[in-house]
Design a protein around this motif. Structure first.
Motif, PDB file in Angstrom:
ATOM      1  N   GLU A   1       0.833  -1.205   0.000  1.00 47.79           N
ATOM      2  CA  GLU A   1       0.000   0.000   0.000  1.00 47.79           C
ATOM      3  C   GLU A   1       0.862   1.248   0.000  1.00 47.79           C
ATOM      4  O   GLU A   1       0.506   2.270  -0.578  1.00 47.79           O
ATOM      5  CB  GLU A   1      -0.935   0.001   1.210  1.00 47.79           C
ATOM      6  CG  GLU A   1      -2.109  -0.941   1.047  1.00 47.79           C
ATOM      7  CD  GLU A   1      -3.410  -0.294   1.501  1.00 47.79           C
ATOM      8  OE1 GLU A   1      -3.496   0.946   1.497  1.00 47.79           O
ATOM      9  OE2 GLU A   1      -4.327  -1.032   1.878  1.00 47.79           O
ATOM     10  N   ARG A   2       2.004   1.152   0.657  1.00 44.72           N
ATOM     11  CA  ARG A   2       2.889   2.300   0.683  1.00 44.72           C
ATOM     12  C   ARG A   2       3.413   2.569  -0.725  1.00 44.72           C
ATOM     13  O   ARG A   2       3.419   3.707  -1.202  1.00 44.72           O
ATOM     14  CB  ARG A   2       4.053   2.026   1.631  1.00 44.72           C
ATOM     15  CG  ARG A   2       4.996   3.193   1.801  1.00 44.72           C
ATOM     16  CD  ARG A   2       6.224   2.694   2.543  1.00 44.72           C
ATOM     17  NE  ARG A   2       6.924   3.762   3.208  1.00 44.72           N
ATOM     18  CZ  ARG A   2       8.082   4.248   2.760  1.00 44.72           C
ATOM     19  NH1 ARG A   2       8.597   3.782   1.652  1.00 44.72           N
ATOM     20  NH2 ARG A   2       8.698   5.188   3.443  1.00 44.72           N
ATOM     21  N   GLU A   3       3.819   1.493  -1.402  1.00 40.92           N
ATOM     22  CA  GLU A   3       4.351   1.649  -2.760  1.00 40.92           C
ATOM     23  C   GLU A   3       3.280   2.172  -3.714  1.00 40.92           C
ATOM     24  O   GLU A   3       3.582   2.936  -4.618  1.00 40.92           O
ATOM     25  CB  GLU A   3       4.886   0.307  -3.280  1.00 40.92           C
ATOM     26  CG  GLU A   3       6.091  -0.222  -2.512  1.00 40.92           C
ATOM     27  CD  GLU A   3       7.286   0.720  -2.587  1.00 40.92           C
ATOM     28  OE1 GLU A   3       7.662   1.101  -3.699  1.00 40.92           O
ATOM     29  OE2 GLU A   3       7.831   1.078  -1.514  1.00 40.92           O
TER      30      GLU A   3
ATOM     31  N   LEU B   1       8.696  -1.552  10.732  1.00 39.39           N
ATOM     32  CA  LEU B   1       9.865  -1.013  11.427  1.00 39.39           C
ATOM     33  C   LEU B   1      11.135  -1.178  10.589  1.00 39.39           C
ATOM     34  O   LEU B   1      12.158  -0.572  10.882  1.00 39.39           O
ATOM     35  CB  LEU B   1      10.043  -1.703  12.786  1.00 39.39           C
ATOM     36  CG  LEU B   1       8.983  -1.337  13.824  1.00 39.39           C
ATOM     37  CD1 LEU B   1       9.055  -2.259  15.024  1.00 39.39           C
ATOM     38  CD2 LEU B   1       9.133   0.118  14.268  1.00 39.39           C
ATOM     39  N   LEU B   2      11.054  -2.021   9.571  1.00 41.40           N
ATOM     40  CA  LEU B   2      12.241  -2.252   8.745  1.00 41.40           C
ATOM     41  C   LEU B   2      12.337  -1.186   7.643  1.00 41.40           C
ATOM     42  O   LEU B   2      11.332  -0.626   7.236  1.00 41.40           O
ATOM     43  CB  LEU B   2      12.196  -3.667   8.153  1.00 41.40           C
ATOM     44  CG  LEU B   2      12.481  -4.735   9.221  1.00 41.40           C
ATOM     45  CD1 LEU B   2      12.042  -6.110   8.768  1.00 41.40           C
ATOM     46  CD2 LEU B   2      13.952  -4.744   9.602  1.00 41.40           C
ATOM     47  N   PRO B   3      13.560  -0.921   7.170  1.00 45.76           N
ATOM     48  CA  PRO B   3      13.789   0.281   6.361  1.00 45.76           C
ATOM     49  C   PRO B   3      13.282   0.217   4.921  1.00 45.76           C
ATOM     50  O   PRO B   3      13.036   1.257   4.328  1.00 45.76           O
ATOM     51  CB  PRO B   3      15.305   0.439   6.369  1.00 45.76           C
ATOM     52  CG  PRO B   3      15.823  -0.936   6.614  1.00 45.76           C
ATOM     53  CD  PRO B   3      14.826  -1.590   7.504  1.00 45.76           C
ATOM     54  N   ASN B   4      13.134  -0.957   4.339  1.00 47.50           N
ATOM     55  CA  ASN B   4      12.585  -0.986   2.983  1.00 47.50           C
ATOM     56  C   ASN B   4      11.852  -2.291   2.731  1.00 47.50           C
ATOM     57  O   ASN B   4      11.926  -3.229   3.519  1.00 47.50           O
ATOM     58  CB  ASN B   4      13.679  -0.748   1.935  1.00 47.50           C
ATOM     59  CG  ASN B   4      14.763  -1.798   2.014  1.00 47.50           C
ATOM     60  OD1 ASN B   4      14.501  -3.000   1.867  1.00 47.50           O
ATOM     61  ND2 ASN B   4      15.989  -1.373   2.270  1.00 47.50           N
TER      62      ASN B   4
ATOM     63  N   ALA C   1       3.944   6.226   6.044  1.00 47.72           N
ATOM     64  CA  ALA C   1       3.144   6.429   4.837  1.00 47.72           C
ATOM     65  C   ALA C   1       3.898   7.179   3.747  1.00 47.72           C
ATOM     66  O   ALA C   1       3.667   6.960   2.572  1.00 47.72           O
ATOM     67  CB  ALA C   1       1.866   7.186   5.193  1.00 47.72           C
ATOM     68  N   SER C   2       4.795   8.097   4.152  1.00 54.18           N
ATOM     69  CA  SER C   2       5.436   8.940   3.137  1.00 54.18           C
ATOM     70  C   SER C   2       6.746   8.326   2.680  1.00 54.18           C
ATOM     71  O   SER C   2       7.445   7.675   3.432  1.00 54.18           O
ATOM     72  CB  SER C   2       5.683  10.326   3.710  1.00 54.18           C
ATOM     73  OG  SER C   2       6.416  10.233   4.903  1.00 54.18           O
ATOM     74  N   LYS C   3       7.039   8.523   1.436  1.00 53.35           N
ATOM     75  CA  LYS C   3       8.281   7.970   0.886  1.00 53.35           C
ATOM     76  C   LYS C   3       9.435   8.895   1.181  1.00 53.35           C
ATOM     77  O   LYS C   3       9.263  10.088   1.214  1.00 53.35           O
ATOM     78  CB  LYS C   3       8.136   7.798  -0.622  1.00 53.35           C
ATOM     79  CG  LYS C   3       7.516   6.468  -0.955  1.00 53.35           C
ATOM     80  CD  LYS C   3       7.555   6.259  -2.451  1.00 53.35           C
ATOM     81  CE  LYS C   3       6.466   5.289  -2.846  1.00 53.35           C
ATOM     82  NZ  LYS C   3       6.137   5.317  -4.236  1.00 53.35           N
TER      83      LYS C   3
END
Ligand code: ADP
Ligand code: MG
Lengths: 310, 410
Positions: B240-242, B317-320, B408-410
């Motif tokens: 969903e973030r992507e 919590l993980l970076p990517n 939520a934000s990239k």
């Protein structure tokens, strides 16, 4: 309707947005014009509550986005630069979902979704998944999701990037229709023609700073009727000053280096022979000439010494 | 509330596009469950698992046949028969050194031939669960077979009694007879009256009935399905973030908490379908009382949401996206191993099962195993329910917090 005061957004040492302020009113389209990386999206993201500002205040329909987020967001519609859709959910369901996120329901929602579907030209594809859509159709749906709740303030972040000419035309009409319906529209772009065509007033930003603001007419007046003459070739240093010293019209040097010379003056076309003569007299060689009449792009050039589009 | 259910429905509609993933999550437990059942039904390769002591005080053809029946090929892999004297057998079984101790009383054959009552005595080892049960079953089958044989072939038996050289029969004769007994038994089916011959089981009956070993696998298999589903569903936050929808969410007045809750409800429904299918087949196969079905369902759904919440929190919590997917996928396997999904907690080494019982999935498995293998009705232990509920709430709270602090934000 929308007011931004002393907004700064810092990323470490980089001020992506540096102390900018503007106000946009109801029934007007306010443009934010600037090259890539100027800070347009950062500004939009701060206004939409996605990024916390480092300092400054933003108010939407009278509500502060930080202190009174939910009320401020209720009046806000966002059409983000990058698509924000459920590609695996039918177009219709996308509209329903975001309508509900804004608290619409029942018959209101039904009729609004139907209107928007017709409006964005997707009525016959309502039950299809957006992942089967063309780029332009996705853009239109992306737009629809931002206006389904009739926002008082509509933020559009470079909505025409990657859109075919027909969809672009349709988008302009839709933005104007929102404005005519009384919305306050904030429109960012790096296309001068778009800003010139759509915006009632606009601000030009570069490196996070607001460098000019006013209506299109006011901004053009800043330029006077001066043309911009861009020359490429081989120029020795001090050549610009030598040309100015010849006293040709109201000629001024905007920028110069070994390979390019940018000049501005009124009615430049009449003086071209005199200019070329003085350049070759000073030992310069002109290989390419580009004469532009005054517009927002030349204003940007005038203000920053560089092109709006790199 | 509208937004909560809208989120729930939106996710269900989206998952319906991805039926394959759901079928895989359902398929995994069925495949593994099926393999385990096959393995349990096949003969093991490494010697008998238990010892049956037999004191043959009768020492006749018939008593020899009983002994031989236990020693038959199929059984030999499970049970090693060891002839003993009555005293020795008594000592060994008391010391817990055998799975069972069968005493064939003197006069057993006579009683059989004369159609009078006789009683075999079987003492079983209460500390073992599986093997004594098998021995009991065989003893009962044998005796039933003997009884029906007697009823059906009374005249022939009488002939043998009167004329046959019954004192020292050949091994071949004995084992043939044993085979015939079983064959006849199968052909004859249910018959007439109660057998005269009976088995008296002297071992103290254990408090709990013995669960069959495949049942011990069931909770682990259900949880395996839930773990895969929880991990797979949790990746949706990154998806969903992507796709930018989380950014759009944050710019609406819709509450992130409701969004997270709606997503959890959708996950709960999928858990109910996936876990429910697995449980249902398990209940049918193992013949578990149906009154335990509903609490089992609620238990695994609440736990499933908890696992989903924790996986999702970890992902966020993980970076990517890559790191999130890789890490949670890899994490699933040791958790399944420790948590009793590959081998029941009961057969894991003590230190491993001690850790495993406190892994999130192992905790759920061990409570479910206790409930499903117990004769008593489901015990509503408030502490257990609070534990899984707390697991769900804490995981979802972290998700909601991450949504509001920049995820939520990239
Ligand atoms: N998350 C971020 N971290 C660091 N720098 C960023 C981040 N987002 C944007 N920037 C920087 O801020 C500046 C403005 O970016 P942006 O607002 O996206 O520009 P525009 O939308 O006008 O093209 C750029 O220099 C960009 O590299
Ligand atoms: Mg941008």
């Amino acid at each position: 309707m929308l007011s931004v005061e002393n907004l700064t957004k810092q990323y470490g040492d980089l001020a992506a947005v540096d102390d900018i302020g503007f106000a946009a009113g109801q029934g007007k389209i306010f443009g934010l014009l600037g090259p890539n990386g100027a800070g347009k999206s950062t500004t939009i993201n701060c206004i939409s509550g996605l990024l916390p500002p480092t300092s400054g205040t933003i108010s939407i329909a009278g509500f502060d986005i930080v202190r009174n987020g939910r009320k401020a967001k209720a009046s806000l519609g966002v059409v983000p630069q990058e698509l924000a859709l459920y590609e695996d959910l039918p177009a219709l369901e996308n509209l329903y979902y975001w309508g509900k996120a804004y608290g619409l329901r029942g018959a209101d929602l039904e009729s609004r979704v139907r209107d928007v579907l017709g409006y964005i030209g997707l009525a016959d594809r309502a039950r299809d998944l957006p992942k089967t859509f063309s780029g332009g159709m996705k853009r239109r749906l992306n737009f629809g999701c931002g206006i389904v709740h009739k926002p008082k303030v509509l933020l559009l972040d470079e909505p025409t990037v990657g859109v075919d000419p027909q969809s672009r035309q349709r988008l302009f009409e839709m933005v104007e229709a929102e404005r005519d319906a009384g919305a306050c529209v904030l429109y960012t772009t790096h296309y001068m023609e778009e800003a010139e065509r759509l915006c009632d007033s606009l601000a030009i930003i570069d490196h996070g700073k607001l460098i000019a603001e006013g209506t299109v007419a006011e901004l053009k007046a800043q330029l006077g009727a001066r043309d911009v003459l861009q020359l490429n070739g081989e120029f020795s240093s001090g050549l610009g000053a030598a040309v100015v010293a010849r006293g040709i019209g109201d000629l001024e040097v905007l920028s110069e280096n070994d390979n390019s010379l940018t000049l501005t003056m009124t009615a430049a076309s009449q003086y071209l022979p005199a200019i070329f003569e003085s350049i070759s007299g000073a030992g310069g060689v002109v290989r390419e000439t580009n004469l532009r009449s005054p517009n927002l792009e030349t204003l940007f050039l005038l203000l920053t010494g560089k092109e709006l589009r790199e | 509330m509208t937004f909560l259910f809208a989120t729930f429905r939106k996710d269900i509609a989206r998952w319906r596009q991805d039926v394959v993933a759901i079928l895989i999550w359902i398929g995994i437990p069925f495949m593994i469950g099926g393999l385990i059942t096959l393995m349990m039904d096949r003969d093991g390769d490494d010697g008998p698992m238990g010892v049956l002591l037999i004191a043959d005080l009768d020492d006749t053809l018939l008593s020899g046949a009983v002994t031989a029946a236990f020693g038959r090929e199929e059984m030999a892999e499970l049970i090693g028969v060891q002839p003993v004297s009555a005293e020795k057998g008594g000592e060994l079984i008391e010391a817990g050194e055998a799975s069972g101790f069968l005493t064939i009383p003197a006069g057993f054959q006579d009683a059989f031939l004369n159609n009078t009552a006789a009683t075999l005595t079987l003492k079983t080892n209460p500390s073992q669960t599986i093997l004594p049960g098998i021995i009991e079953d065989i003893a009962e089958v044998l005796l039933d077979a003997g009884f029906y044989l007697q009823v059906t072939f009374g005249p022939e038996i009488a002939k043998i009694r009167d004329g046959g050289p019954l004192d020292r029969p050949s091994d071949l004769f004995v084992s043939d007879l044993a085979v015939q007994i079983n064959d006849k038994m199968q052909k004859l089916g249910p018959q007439l009256t109660q057998p005269l011959l009976g088995v008296e089981i002297v071992a103290p009956p254990p408090a709990e009935p013995r669960p069959d070993i495949a049942l011990l696998f069931l909770p682990g298999i259900v949880l395996m399905a839930l773990m895969f589903a929880a991990q797979g569903l949790s990746a949706d936050y990154w998806k969903e973030r992507e796709s930018g929808t989380l950014r759009r969410l944050v710019s609406t007045p819709g509450l992130p908490g409701l969004f997270v809750f709606g997503k959890a409800l959708a996950a709960a429904l999928l858990m109910a379908i996936i876990g429910g299918a697995t449980l249902f087949v398990g209940f049918l196969y193992h013949d578990i009382v149906w009154s335990k079905f509903l609490p089992s369902m609620v238990w695994i759904v609440v736990s499933g949401v908890g696992l989903f919440g924790w996986f999702a929190a970890l992902q966020m919590l993980l970076p990517n996206m890559r790191a999130a997917d890789l890490f949670t996928t890899i994490l699933v396997f040791p958790l399944l191993m420790m948590g009793g999904s590959f081998f029941p907690l009961e057969v894991l080494p003590d230190w491993l099962s001690a850790i495993g019982r406190w892994s999130p999935n192992g905790y759920v498995v061990s409570q479910l195993t206790d409930e499903l293998t117990s004769v008593s009705p489901w015990t509503f232990d408030l502490r257990n329910w609070c534990t899984v509920a707390a697991m769900a709430v804490s995981g979802l709270a972290v998700c909601s917090w991450r949504l509001q602090t920049g995820f939520a934000s990239k």
